[in-house]
Design a protein around this motif. Structure first.
Motif, PDB file in Angstrom:
ATOM      1  N   ALA A  88       0.812  -1.213   0.000  1.00 18.94           N
ATOM      2  CA  ALA A  88       0.000   0.000   0.000  1.00 18.94           C
ATOM      3  C   ALA A  88       0.844   1.262   0.000  1.00 18.94           C
ATOM      4  O   ALA A  88       0.482   2.262  -0.636  1.00 18.94           O
ATOM      5  CB  ALA A  88      -0.933   0.008   1.223  1.00 18.94           C
ATOM      6  N   TRP A  89       1.986   1.239   0.695  1.00 24.13           N
ATOM      7  CA  TRP A  89       2.693   2.502   0.918  1.00 24.13           C
ATOM      8  C   TRP A  89       3.230   3.167  -0.356  1.00 24.13           C
ATOM      9  O   TRP A  89       3.195   4.396  -0.453  1.00 24.13           O
ATOM     10  CB  TRP A  89       3.803   2.323   1.972  1.00 24.13           C
ATOM     11  CG  TRP A  89       4.999   1.517   1.544  1.00 24.13           C
ATOM     12  CD1 TRP A  89       5.238   0.206   1.778  1.00 24.13           C
ATOM     13  CD2 TRP A  89       6.137   2.011   0.808  1.00 24.13           C
ATOM     14  NE1 TRP A  89       6.435  -0.190   1.232  1.00 24.13           N
ATOM     15  CE2 TRP A  89       7.019   0.905   0.645  1.00 24.13           C
ATOM     16  CE3 TRP A  89       6.494   3.237   0.290  1.00 24.13           C
ATOM     17  CZ2 TRP A  89       8.233   1.015  -0.034  1.00 24.13           C
ATOM     18  CZ3 TRP A  89       7.708   3.357  -0.390  1.00 24.13           C
ATOM     19  CH2 TRP A  89       8.553   2.257  -0.544  1.00 24.13           C
ATOM     20  N   PRO A  90       3.731   2.423  -1.364  1.00 19.95           N
ATOM     21  CA  PRO A  90       4.185   3.145  -2.569  1.00 19.95           C
ATOM     22  C   PRO A  90       3.035   3.857  -3.284  1.00 19.95           C
ATOM     23  O   PRO A  90       3.201   4.969  -3.799  1.00 19.95           O
ATOM     24  CB  PRO A  90       4.784   2.049  -3.451  1.00 19.95           C
ATOM     25  CG  PRO A  90       5.089   0.922  -2.515  1.00 19.95           C
ATOM     26  CD  PRO A  90       4.015   0.978  -1.487  1.00 19.95           C
ATOM     27  N   VAL A  91       1.871   3.209  -3.297  1.00 15.19           N
ATOM     28  CA  VAL A  91       0.693   3.821  -3.929  1.00 15.19           C
ATOM     29  C   VAL A  91       0.270   5.054  -3.135  1.00 15.19           C
ATOM     30  O   VAL A  91      -0.037   6.109  -3.699  1.00 15.19           O
ATOM     31  CB  VAL A  91      -0.470   2.806  -4.013  1.00 15.19           C
ATOM     32  CG1 VAL A  91      -1.711   3.459  -4.632  1.00 15.19           C
ATOM     33  CG2 VAL A  91      -0.057   1.582  -4.821  1.00 15.19           C
ATOM     34  N   GLY A  92       0.273   4.921  -1.817  1.00 17.77           N
ATOM     35  CA  GLY A  92      -0.111   6.048  -0.970  1.00 17.77           C
ATOM     36  C   GLY A  92       0.843   7.218  -1.087  1.00 17.77           C
ATOM     37  O   GLY A  92       0.412   8.381  -1.150  1.00 17.77           O
ATOM     38  N   VAL A  93       2.142   6.936  -1.118  1.00 20.69           N
ATOM     39  CA  VAL A  93       3.137   8.012  -1.250  1.00 20.69           C
ATOM     40  C   VAL A  93       2.982   8.716  -2.596  1.00 20.69           C
ATOM     41  O   VAL A  93       3.091   9.944  -2.686  1.00 20.69           O
ATOM     42  CB  VAL A  93       4.567   7.458  -1.076  1.00 20.69           C
ATOM     43  CG1 VAL A  93       5.607   8.500  -1.472  1.00 20.69           C
ATOM     44  CG2 VAL A  93       4.793   7.025   0.373  1.00 20.69           C
ATOM     45  N   LEU A  94       2.728   7.933  -3.652  1.00 20.83           N
ATOM     46  CA  LEU A  94       2.483   8.534  -4.957  1.00 20.83           C
ATOM     47  C   LEU A  94       1.290   9.477  -4.893  1.00 20.83           C
ATOM     48  O   LEU A  94       1.337  10.592  -5.430  1.00 20.83           O
ATOM     49  CB  LEU A  94       2.228   7.448  -6.002  1.00 20.83           C
ATOM     50  CG  LEU A  94       1.787   7.947  -7.388  1.00 20.83           C
ATOM     51  CD1 LEU A  94       2.917   8.734  -8.050  1.00 20.83           C
ATOM     52  CD2 LEU A  94       1.350   6.787  -8.277  1.00 20.83           C
ATOM     53  N   ALA A  95       0.210   9.036  -4.242  1.00 18.32           N
ATOM     54  CA  ALA A  95      -0.985   9.879  -4.117  1.00 18.32           C
ATOM     55  C   ALA A  95      -0.682  11.119  -3.283  1.00 18.32           C
ATOM     56  O   ALA A  95      -1.074  12.236  -3.649  1.00 18.32           O
ATOM     57  CB  ALA A  95      -2.119   9.080  -3.482  1.00 18.32           C
ATOM     58  N   LEU A  96       0.011  10.945  -2.176  1.00 18.45           N
ATOM     59  CA  LEU A  96       0.326  12.057  -1.285  1.00 18.45           C
ATOM     60  C   LEU A  96       1.125  13.131  -2.010  1.00 18.45           C
ATOM     61  O   LEU A  96       0.783  14.324  -1.970  1.00 18.45           O
ATOM     62  CB  LEU A  96       1.104  11.533  -0.074  1.00 18.45           C
ATOM     63  CG  LEU A  96       1.566  12.567   0.948  1.00 18.45           C
ATOM     64  CD1 LEU A  96       0.380  13.267   1.597  1.00 18.45           C
ATOM     65  CD2 LEU A  96       2.436  11.896   2.013  1.00 18.45           C
ATOM     66  N   ILE A  97       2.181  12.722  -2.702  1.00 21.96           N
ATOM     67  CA  ILE A  97       3.051  13.683  -3.390  1.00 21.96           C
ATOM     68  C   ILE A  97       2.408  14.182  -4.678  1.00 21.96           C
ATOM     69  O   ILE A  97       2.429  15.375  -4.979  1.00 21.96           O
ATOM     70  CB  ILE A  97       4.424  13.047  -3.680  1.00 21.96           C
ATOM     71  CG1 ILE A  97       5.141  12.716  -2.359  1.00 21.96           C
ATOM     72  CG2 ILE A  97       5.284  13.991  -4.527  1.00 21.96           C
ATOM     73  CD1 ILE A  97       6.446  11.965  -2.541  1.00 21.96           C
ATOM     74  N   GLY A  98       1.841  13.263  -5.447  1.00 26.69           N
ATOM     75  CA  GLY A  98       1.276  13.632  -6.745  1.00 26.69           C
ATOM     76  C   GLY A  98       0.120  14.593  -6.638  1.00 26.69           C
ATOM     77  O   GLY A  98       0.062  15.606  -7.352  1.00 26.69           O
ATOM     78  N   TRP A  99      -0.821  14.307  -5.742  1.00 28.55           N
ATOM     79  CA  TRP A  99      -1.974  15.198  -5.577  1.00 28.55           C
ATOM     80  C   TRP A  99      -1.551  16.557  -5.035  1.00 28.55           C
ATOM     81  O   TRP A  99      -2.088  17.582  -5.437  1.00 28.55           O
ATOM     82  CB  TRP A  99      -3.011  14.557  -4.663  1.00 28.55           C
ATOM     83  CG  TRP A  99      -3.793  13.457  -5.306  1.00 28.55           C
ATOM     84  CD1 TRP A  99      -4.006  13.283  -6.656  1.00 28.55           C
ATOM     85  CD2 TRP A  99      -4.467  12.376  -4.656  1.00 28.55           C
ATOM     86  NE1 TRP A  99      -4.772  12.161  -6.870  1.00 28.55           N
ATOM     87  CE2 TRP A  99      -5.077  11.584  -5.671  1.00 28.55           C
ATOM     88  CE3 TRP A  99      -4.625  11.997  -3.322  1.00 28.55           C
ATOM     89  CZ2 TRP A  99      -5.830  10.451  -5.385  1.00 28.55           C
ATOM     90  CZ3 TRP A  99      -5.379  10.856  -3.022  1.00 28.55           C
ATOM     91  CH2 TRP A  99      -5.974  10.094  -4.048  1.00 28.55           C
ATOM     92  N   GLN A 100      -0.563  16.566  -4.129  1.00 26.40           N
ATOM     93  CA  GLN A 100      -0.104  17.839  -3.586  1.00 26.40           C
ATOM     94  C   GLN A 100       0.575  18.685  -4.663  1.00 26.40           C
ATOM     95  O   GLN A 100       0.365  19.905  -4.746  1.00 26.40           O
ATOM     96  CB  GLN A 100       0.868  17.614  -2.426  1.00 26.40           C
ATOM     97  CG  GLN A 100       0.200  17.225  -1.124  1.00 26.40           C
ATOM     98  CD  GLN A 100      -0.702  18.315  -0.566  1.00 26.40           C
ATOM     99  OE1 GLN A 100      -0.441  19.501  -0.731  1.00 26.40           O
ATOM    100  NE2 GLN A 100      -1.788  17.906   0.089  1.00 26.40           N
ATOM    101  N   PHE A 101       1.390  18.051  -5.500  1.00 27.06           N
ATOM    102  CA  PHE A 101       2.070  18.811  -6.548  1.00 27.06           C
ATOM    103  C   PHE A 101       1.069  19.307  -7.585  1.00 27.06           C
ATOM    104  O   PHE A 101       1.193  20.428  -8.101  1.00 27.06           O
ATOM    105  CB  PHE A 101       3.146  17.958  -7.225  1.00 27.06           C
ATOM    106  CG  PHE A 101       4.047  18.758  -8.129  1.00 27.06           C
ATOM    107  CD1 PHE A 101       5.017  19.585  -7.600  1.00 27.06           C
ATOM    108  CD2 PHE A 101       3.903  18.699  -9.510  1.00 27.06           C
ATOM    109  CE1 PHE A 101       5.841  20.341  -8.424  1.00 27.06           C
ATOM    110  CE2 PHE A 101       4.717  19.438 -10.346  1.00 27.06           C
ATOM    111  CZ  PHE A 101       5.690  20.275  -9.801  1.00 27.06           C
ATOM    112  N   ALA A 102       0.062  18.486  -7.889  1.00 27.58           N
ATOM    113  CA  ALA A 102      -0.972  18.919  -8.828  1.00 27.58           C
ATOM    114  C   ALA A 102      -1.710  20.133  -8.274  1.00 27.58           C
ATOM    115  O   ALA A 102      -2.016  21.080  -9.014  1.00 27.58           O
ATOM    116  CB  ALA A 102      -1.947  17.772  -9.095  1.00 27.58           C
TER     117      ALA A 102
END
Length: 247
Positions: A88-102
């Motif tokens: 779960a954590w790689p997917v979650g980290v992607l969401a955390l960083i990706g959504w914030q940068f977007a």
């Protein structure tokens, strides 16, 4: 919006490029978290974009593309994460960083437009429409995770979550022009901390943390924010109705 007042005559004088502070000075807020992190990052992105002569709409579309890409990955990984075949954590980290940068890109497009005098009704419409599309994708990603983790998740809860999530966006759009108003105008720190529950930057950060460390808690995230946004919608209707009756 006027052009940078430091600019000389077009084509005849060298202009000073706006700094991150110049861009941040025209930010539209969004809440304690957004002002402290998202808008500041957006100002740095605006500096980068201006140096490369990128139009604000380029940042708007980049926000849409990145948001949808990250959300697509979260949706695609929801089943495998629930089955423990994918961490779960790689997917979650992607969401955390990706959504914030977007979201920072979304902050940057408005800052760039206002400081460089590139605002337009068409640009404003594109911005709002891309925000809607990006948030639909985000809601779909969180909902898919909740349903994959708990197949018995009620359809009505997902529908209510999707509907009430847009209350933030609608009220943000309404905070401009003659109809702008606020139920709570205080900017004291305790009030701003409480308002973090409606700060988009803070909310998507929490969503990313949940997806990273406890995706099984997604249904509680959905339930909590459905309740919060639904209550705010009801309060806003009551507040606006009272103001309308007062004339």
């Amino acid at each position: 919006m006027a052009h940078d007042p430091r600019a000389g005559a077009a084509g005849t004088a060298e202009t000073a490029a706006p700094t991150a502070a110049d861009y941040y000075a025209v930010n539209r807020g969004g809440g304690l978290f957004s002002e402290a992190i998202s808008q500041r990052l957006g100002a740095k992105i605006a500096v980068f974009a201006h140096k490369r002569r990128l139009a604000p709409t380029v940042l708007t579309v980049a926000n849409l593309g990145l948001s949808c890409l990250v959300s697509f990955v979260v949706v695609a990984a929801a089943g495998p994460v629930a089955d423990n075949s994918v961490w779960a954590w790689p997917v979650g980290v992607l969401a955390l960083i990706g959504w914030q940068f977007a979201y920072a890109l979304d902050c940057a497009d408005g800052q760039l437009a206002r400081v460089t005098g590139q605002t337009s009704p068409a640009g404003g419409r594109v911005d709002v429409l891309c925000d809607v599309a990006a948030q639909i994708a985000l809601v779909a990603a969180i909902s898919a995770t909740a349903e994959a983790q708990i197949p018995a998740t009620p359809a009505w809860l997902i529908a209510a979550f999707a509907g009430t999530w847009m209350v933030n966006l609608v009220t943000s759009v309404m905070q401009s022009g003659a109809q702008a108003s606020s139920m709570i105008t205080s900017r004291s720190l305790p009030v701003r901390v409480v308002k973090l529950v409606r700060d988009y930057g803070a909310v998507i950060a929490l969503a990313g943390v949940v997806l990273t460390v406890a995706p099984q808690a997604s249904i509680w995230f959905i339930g909590a924010f459905t309740l919060i946004n639904g209550a705010f919608l009801a309060a806003s209707i009551a507040f606006s109705g009272r103001e309308s009756l007062r004339g």
